[in-house]
Design a protein around this motif. Structure first.
Motif, PDB file in Angstrom:
ATOM      1  N   MET A   4       0.844  -1.268   0.092  1.00  0.00           N
ATOM      2  CA  MET A   4      -0.095   0.016   0.114  1.00  0.00           C
ATOM      3  C   MET A   4       0.729   1.336   0.216  1.00  0.00           C
ATOM      4  O   MET A   4       0.542   2.390  -0.689  1.00  0.00           O
ATOM      5  CB  MET A   4      -0.993  -0.019   1.237  1.00  0.00           C
ATOM      6  CG  MET A   4      -2.060  -0.965   1.321  1.00  0.00           C
ATOM      7  SD  MET A   4      -3.267  -0.973  -0.057  1.00  0.00           S
ATOM      8  CE  MET A   4      -4.197   0.268   0.383  1.00  0.00           C
ATOM      9  N   ALA A   5       2.101   1.273   0.629  1.00  0.00           N
ATOM     10  CA  ALA A   5       2.797   2.449   0.640  1.00  0.00           C
ATOM     11  C   ALA A   5       3.514   2.640  -0.821  1.00  0.00           C
ATOM     12  O   ALA A   5       3.543   3.546  -1.011  1.00  0.00           O
ATOM     13  CB  ALA A   5       3.960   2.050   1.878  1.00  0.00           C
ATOM     14  N   LYS A  48       2.222   7.506  -9.079  1.00  0.00           N
ATOM     15  CA  LYS A  48       1.028   8.474  -9.801  1.00  0.00           C
ATOM     16  C   LYS A  48       0.498   7.528 -10.766  1.00  0.00           C
ATOM     17  O   LYS A  48      -0.774   8.002 -11.120  1.00  0.00           O
ATOM     18  CB  LYS A  48       1.601   9.543 -10.152  1.00  0.00           C
ATOM     19  CG  LYS A  48       2.222  10.628  -8.900  1.00  0.00           C
ATOM     20  CD  LYS A  48       2.613  11.793  -9.456  1.00  0.00           C
ATOM     21  CE  LYS A  48       3.564  12.903  -8.688  1.00  0.00           C
ATOM     22  NZ  LYS A  48       4.884  12.332  -8.500  1.00  0.00           N
ATOM     23  N   GLU A  62      -9.773   9.398  -1.126  1.00  0.00           N
ATOM     24  CA  GLU A  62      -9.464  10.215  -0.041  1.00  0.00           C
ATOM     25  C   GLU A  62     -10.533  11.520   0.256  1.00  0.00           C
ATOM     26  O   GLU A  62     -10.883  11.689   1.050  1.00  0.00           O
ATOM     27  CB  GLU A  62      -7.897  10.584   0.471  1.00  0.00           C
ATOM     28  CG  GLU A  62      -7.636  11.213   1.393  1.00  0.00           C
ATOM     29  CD  GLU A  62      -6.055  11.151   1.793  1.00  0.00           C
ATOM     30  OE1 GLU A  62      -5.462  10.344   1.031  1.00  0.00           O
ATOM     31  OE2 GLU A  62      -6.103  11.327   3.053  1.00  0.00           O
ATOM     32  N   ARG A  75       0.855   4.283  -2.880  1.00  0.00           N
ATOM     33  CA  ARG A  75       0.552   5.604  -2.464  1.00  0.00           C
ATOM     34  C   ARG A  75       1.657   6.559  -3.371  1.00  0.00           C
ATOM     35  O   ARG A  75       1.459   7.541  -3.665  1.00  0.00           O
ATOM     36  CB  ARG A  75       0.574   5.905  -1.218  1.00  0.00           C
ATOM     37  CG  ARG A  75      -0.820   5.753  -0.629  1.00  0.00           C
ATOM     38  CD  ARG A  75      -0.557   5.999   0.790  1.00  0.00           C
ATOM     39  NE  ARG A  75      -2.004   5.415   1.454  1.00  0.00           N
ATOM     40  CZ  ARG A  75      -2.121   5.517   2.843  1.00  0.00           C
ATOM     41  NH1 ARG A  75      -1.734   6.561   3.457  1.00  0.00           N
ATOM     42  NH2 ARG A  75      -3.130   4.896   3.445  1.00  0.00           N
ATOM     43  N   ARG A  76       2.769   5.972  -3.476  1.00  0.00           N
ATOM     44  CA  ARG A  76       3.832   6.850  -3.961  1.00  0.00           C
ATOM     45  C   ARG A  76       3.998   6.965  -5.414  1.00  0.00           C
ATOM     46  O   ARG A  76       4.294   7.853  -6.161  1.00  0.00           O
ATOM     47  CB  ARG A  76       5.364   6.192  -3.627  1.00  0.00           C
ATOM     48  CG  ARG A  76       5.656   6.859  -2.199  1.00  0.00           C
ATOM     49  CD  ARG A  76       6.668   5.765  -1.664  1.00  0.00           C
ATOM     50  NE  ARG A  76       7.140   6.431  -0.402  1.00  0.00           N
ATOM     51  CZ  ARG A  76       8.262   7.063  -0.395  1.00  0.00           C
ATOM     52  NH1 ARG A  76       8.974   7.492  -1.211  1.00  0.00           N
ATOM     53  NH2 ARG A  76       8.637   7.684   1.055  1.00  0.00           N
ATOM     54  N   LYS A  84      -1.555   4.970 -12.484  1.00  0.00           N
ATOM     55  CA  LYS A  84      -2.450   4.100 -11.747  1.00  0.00           C
ATOM     56  C   LYS A  84      -3.104   3.271 -12.795  1.00  0.00           C
ATOM     57  O   LYS A  84      -4.286   3.236 -13.132  1.00  0.00           O
ATOM     58  CB  LYS A  84      -3.786   4.702 -10.785  1.00  0.00           C
ATOM     59  CG  LYS A  84      -3.167   5.424  -9.816  1.00  0.00           C
ATOM     60  CD  LYS A  84      -2.936   4.933  -8.440  1.00  0.00           C
ATOM     61  CE  LYS A  84      -2.514   5.814  -7.406  1.00  0.00           C
ATOM     62  NZ  LYS A  84      -1.988   5.348  -6.145  1.00  0.00           N
ATOM     63  N   ASN A 137      -8.054   7.476   6.896  1.00  0.00           N
ATOM     64  CA  ASN A 137      -6.823   6.522   7.261  1.00  0.00           C
ATOM     65  C   ASN A 137      -7.178   5.511   8.145  1.00  0.00           C
ATOM     66  O   ASN A 137      -6.691   4.219   8.107  1.00  0.00           O
ATOM     67  CB  ASN A 137      -5.675   7.276   7.902  1.00  0.00           C
ATOM     68  CG  ASN A 137      -4.940   8.136   6.783  1.00  0.00           C
ATOM     69  OD1 ASN A 137      -4.719   7.565   5.874  1.00  0.00           O
ATOM     70  ND2 ASN A 137      -4.467   9.363   7.213  1.00  0.00           N
TER      71      ASN A 137
END
Lengths: 310, 251, 320
Positions: free
Chosen positions: A116-117, A123, A201, A120-121, A125, A212
């Protein structure tokens, strides 16, 4: 599209349960009751629970990662759990199933959070890029596990352990799976929140949701469910990926509407695959990991090509 | 001469090129114009064998495409398409030298290198010939590929929107070079253009397409006409003459 | 030109290193008593490893050139899994005691023949129609590999549930279990093609420019790509038959060669990747056999390093 009510899925579920319980019992006259209690019932129950757990886990992952092809198998959760099994075998060989389960859970959790980390980094997708990345990350974890397993001469051990298989499930060896019931209940309770989190989000925060918290809750539930299934039954590849996708074809993407169907469909699919494995080379059995591996990857390929066609 | 007879190209059940017959005049610049999706690029692709046609014939100097030997054909016709993304560690000079492959098959002789040098000079690339193409701007890279095509030294040069990514100065420069290739060296050029005014100022012959068919063709006097253009683009045009060049306004 | 001079130096250096490693691997530990026996074991194994390294490096570089990218490789597209699956299917239908299975040659050539048929399907997938999204092709390849693997295991299980694991080990080669019986047929196929490959060098340089440029420059694209893809399939079959699948070896050697060599020319690229392949396998096997004392097969290390590198390539590619 006229939606099929999810309760209709109970029909094949009950049917398959009966077949699974009584198949071939007449070869053992007089022992039927004993066999059912010690072996058949535990087996059917654990399949139903494992099917629900893996598909609900996949459904939650797909929502919070906002990608249809993400699941415990394609988000390195399962590979991390496998590393956890190895760690528990080496570090706490005497530990109970519950103790091992705790270790496996923490590994699964770490693996999923790592994925997941990274997610998130980046862009970028692209719908097929994310599962590819997850599979490769899982591959790296897997080679590390293999290496360590070789060093401790546990390679045979871990491979047979992790080949998804319900034939070893007997009374006293599956009860841990009952822990998935409260987890599934939580998943049902928060279904609506997961859907909202899946919309993004900003969207979620705008609706006053603790984004979160929901994401972390989701990941934790998924890791726990995966760990439970791995410990009791082994790896069941792609189940968490395909079942929610197939369910969403008929029930849409609102978790509140599709979650029941997904859970039931997972159980039905797994029961059917298990029966198939028992019938093909009877009196021997084909481990369910293999059966589902073949069926699951075919369905996955179909889903990828379908997504490209649109 | 390049001659097309009843050429068809289908994608699904749509005829992207729909029974097009066309003769490209020798020694001239022919522009293909028309709205997006008219089938211009596809037609150019079919003409150059990059795209397989589903029907009809394309004759190059009297011989059908399928009858041509691949190598000999590449000494006659060259094609440059829009996207030229090459992820290779190639210098400009190395890229241009590929233009000699149809003749030298990889081992270039002195004569080949002379033509490479000429092509570099023609496109004013001599100063940057040892630069890697990844480090060039879009316009420079476009010129490098054009230089390769010129080194290929073919009678027919087919270009698909070569002015994309170019600023005005470079666009004009390229069109002038093409003009001189035709006037001085007697090449035949077919070019897909978006900008009608470029087509008007630099080409000898204009072919207008719409929905896969040729709507009208002729020299620019005939084509640069308000009624003709309205027919093609569904838009009102005003046409004025500046320095003896017909310019159209369509805002 | 300057670049080619340094490239030539680098190639010489690589050649020296590979020869030194080969000598080391063959000679270390020999003594007056054991040399006859040890050599009879080591020489075929060394040859098999060299052949594998060369075959994988060559086929991956060629494959990357014709697909114009640096992440796709035959292994990642599931070709090794396909070879193993083909073998399993052969045994499944003809039985493990049949001539087909007992004679390594026949089994090998039959599998290669079947592979070529399947390769034409791969050709249509990769080159038919519009150019595909690379990540799409990759994911399909990876999943296809998984499918073939599970399907092969499934068939083996159906064949003989009692001997499942034994069959698994006996049927398939690995670094600890090099299939030297295949050495001769594999060499007969691979070495002549490698030597004849000289004629392809200029062609490969042009193919690297992409389909449209290649056609423009007079290459009979379809025929040549089919021909080259067939070579790739044969080489993958030979390598997988000899030492088993090593998913990421090709990715590593082909890309290291592209990093190391400044020129775009396949003359240098192919030689470099072949030498790097040999160095990785012989050197790696030396380290694993002597330092780790067979703790884990070499493929585990290569797949670990290659996997990390692959993820790096994916992440880098997704940034641009």
């Amino acid at each position: 599209m006229g939606r099929i009510r999810s309760v209709y899925l109970l029909v094949p579920l009950i049917l398959l349960t009966f077949v699974s319980l009584f198949l071939g019992l007449k070869d053992f006259p007089g022992q039927a009751r004993q066999i059912i209690a010690l072996s058949r019932l535990p087996r059917v129950l654990s399949i139903i629970l494992a099917g629900m757990s893996m598909s609900i886990g996949g459904l939650i992952m797909q929502q919070i990662a906002k990608n249809r092809f993400v699941s415990p198998t394609t988000a390195s959760t399962v590979d991390a759990a496998k590393a956890g099994v190895l760690a528990s075998l080496i570090l706490f060989p005497q530990a109970s199933s519950l103790g091992k389960m705790v270790v496996v859970f923490f590994f699964a959790l770490a693996g999923t959070f790592l994925f997941m980390a990274i997610l998130r980094r980046i862009k970028f997708k692209n719908a097929v890029f994310i599962p590819l990345l997850g599979l490769m990350l899982g591959g790296i974890i897997d080679s590390l596990t293999t290496f360590v397993a070789y060093r401790y001469d546990l390679i045979q051990n871990i491979n047979s352990w992790l080949m998804g298989n319900f034939s070893m499930v007997t009374q006293g060896r599956y009860e841990l799976l009952y822990l998935s019931l409260p987890l599934l209940a939580v998943a049902f309770l928060f279904a609506h929140q997961f859907t909202i989190a899946g919309l993004g989000e900003e969207f979620a925060v705008n609706l006053g949701l603790n984004y979160n918290f929901i994401v972390n809750l989701g990941v934790t539930i998924v890791a726990l469910l995966s760990a439970l299934v791995i410990i009791t039954a082994g790896r069941i590849p792609f189940l968490g990926l395909i079942v929610p996708n197939v369910a969403s074809l008929y029930y849409g993407d609102n978790l509140k509407a599709s979650i029941t169907a997904t859970a039931l469909l997972g159980s039905v699919f797994l029961l059917a695959a298990d029966l198939l494995g028992r019938v093909i080379i009877a009196p021997y059995e084909i481990p369910i990991g293999l059966t589902v591996g073949v069926l699951g990857s075919m369905i996955f390929l179909f889903l990828i090509f379908r997504s490209e066609g649109r | 001469m390049i001659e097309l007879r009843q050429v068809v190209k289908r994608y699904g059940d749509v005829n992207v090129v729909d029974h097009v017959s066309l003769a490209i005049p020798r020694g001239k610049i022919t522009s293909l114009i028309g709205p997006n999706g008219a089938g211009k690029s596809t037609l150019l692709g079919v003409m150059s064998r990059l795209i397989k046609k589903d029907g009809g014939e394309v004759y190059i100097d009297g011989q059908e495409l399928s009858q041509w030997d691949h190598c000999l054909l590449s000494q006659r016709v060259s094609i440059l398409r829009q996207q030229n993304h090459v992820d290779l560690k190639l210098t400009v000079r190395e890229l241009v030298s590929f233009g000699r492959f149809p003749y030298a098959r990889g081992s270039l002789q002195k004569h080949d290198w002379e033509l490479v040098d000429q092509a570099l000079e023609y496109l004013k690339l001599t100063d940057m010939q040892d630069k890697y193409i990844q480090h060039l701007s879009g316009g420079q890279r476009q010129r490098a590929f054009l230089a390769m095509v010129i080194a290929q030294d073919t009678d027919y040069i087919l270009l698909d929107e070569p002015l994309n990514n170019l600023d005005m100065q470079h666009a004009v420069e390229i069109m002038r070079i093409l003009r001189s290739l035709v006037n001085v060296l007697g090449k035949t050029i077919v070019i897909v253009l978006h900008d009608i005014n470029f087509a008007s100022c630099y080409s000898d012959y204009i072919v207008a397409m719409r929905e896969g068919r040729v709507v009208q063709e002729g020299d620019q006097d005939l084509m640069m006409n308000a009624q003709v253009l309205k027919n093609i683009y569904n838009l009102d045009f005003a046409i004025t003459e500046i320095n003896e060049q017909k310019i159209c306004v369509y805002y | 030109m300057k670049a080619t001079v340094t490239d030539k130096r680098k190639l010489q250096l690589l050649a020296v290193i590979s020869l030194a490693l080969i000598a080391l691997y063959v000679l270390v530990g020999l003594n007056a008593d054991n040399w006859r026996y040890a050599l009879s074991l080591r020489l075929p194994k060394t040859l098999a490893i060299i052949l594998t390294g060369a075959a994988i490096a060559y086929s991956t570089t060629v494959f990357q050139t014709i697909t114009v990218n640096r992440v796709l490789t035959p292994s990642i597209m599931g070709l090794d899994a396909l070879y193993l699956f083909t073998q399993t299917v052969l045994v499944f239908f003809f039985g493990s005691r049949s001539v087909l299975f007992q004679t390594a040659h026949i089994n090998f050539f039959l599998s290669v023949g079947l592979m070529m048929v399947s390769a034409s399907v791969l050709y249509r997938f990769l080159f038919g129609g519009e150019s595909r999204d690379i990540y799409f092709s990759l994911l399909v390849g990876v999943i296809l590999g998984t499918l073939l693997q599970s399907a092969a295991s499934f068939l083996r299980m159906v064949m003989d549930p009692n001997e499942f694991l034994i069959l698994q080990g006996r049927m398939f080669a690995s670094f600890n279990n090099v299939n030297t019986a295949l050495l001769l047929p594999a060499a007969v196929v691979v070495i002549p093609i490698l030597l004849a490959g000289k004629g392809n060098l200029a062609l490969l340089d042009v193919l690297a420019l992409g389909r449209e440029q290649a056609i423009n420059l007079g290459v009979d694209y379809e025929r040549n790509v089919r021909r080259l893809l067939t070579t790739v399939v044969v080489f993958v079959s030979a390598a997988t038959g000899l030492v088993g699948p090593i998913t990421f070896l090709g990715l590593l050697t082909a890309n290291l060669a592209r990093e190391l060599i400044r020129s775009y020319q396949h003359r240098y690229l192919l030689t470099a990747s072949i030498l790097i392949g040999i160095i990785t396998l012989v050197g790696g096997q030396f380290v694993v056999e002597r330092l780790f004392n067979f703790a884990a097969p070499l493929s585990v290390f290569i797949n670990l390093g290659g996997g990390v590198y692959f993820v790096y390539l994916l992440l880098r590619g997704s940034q641009s």
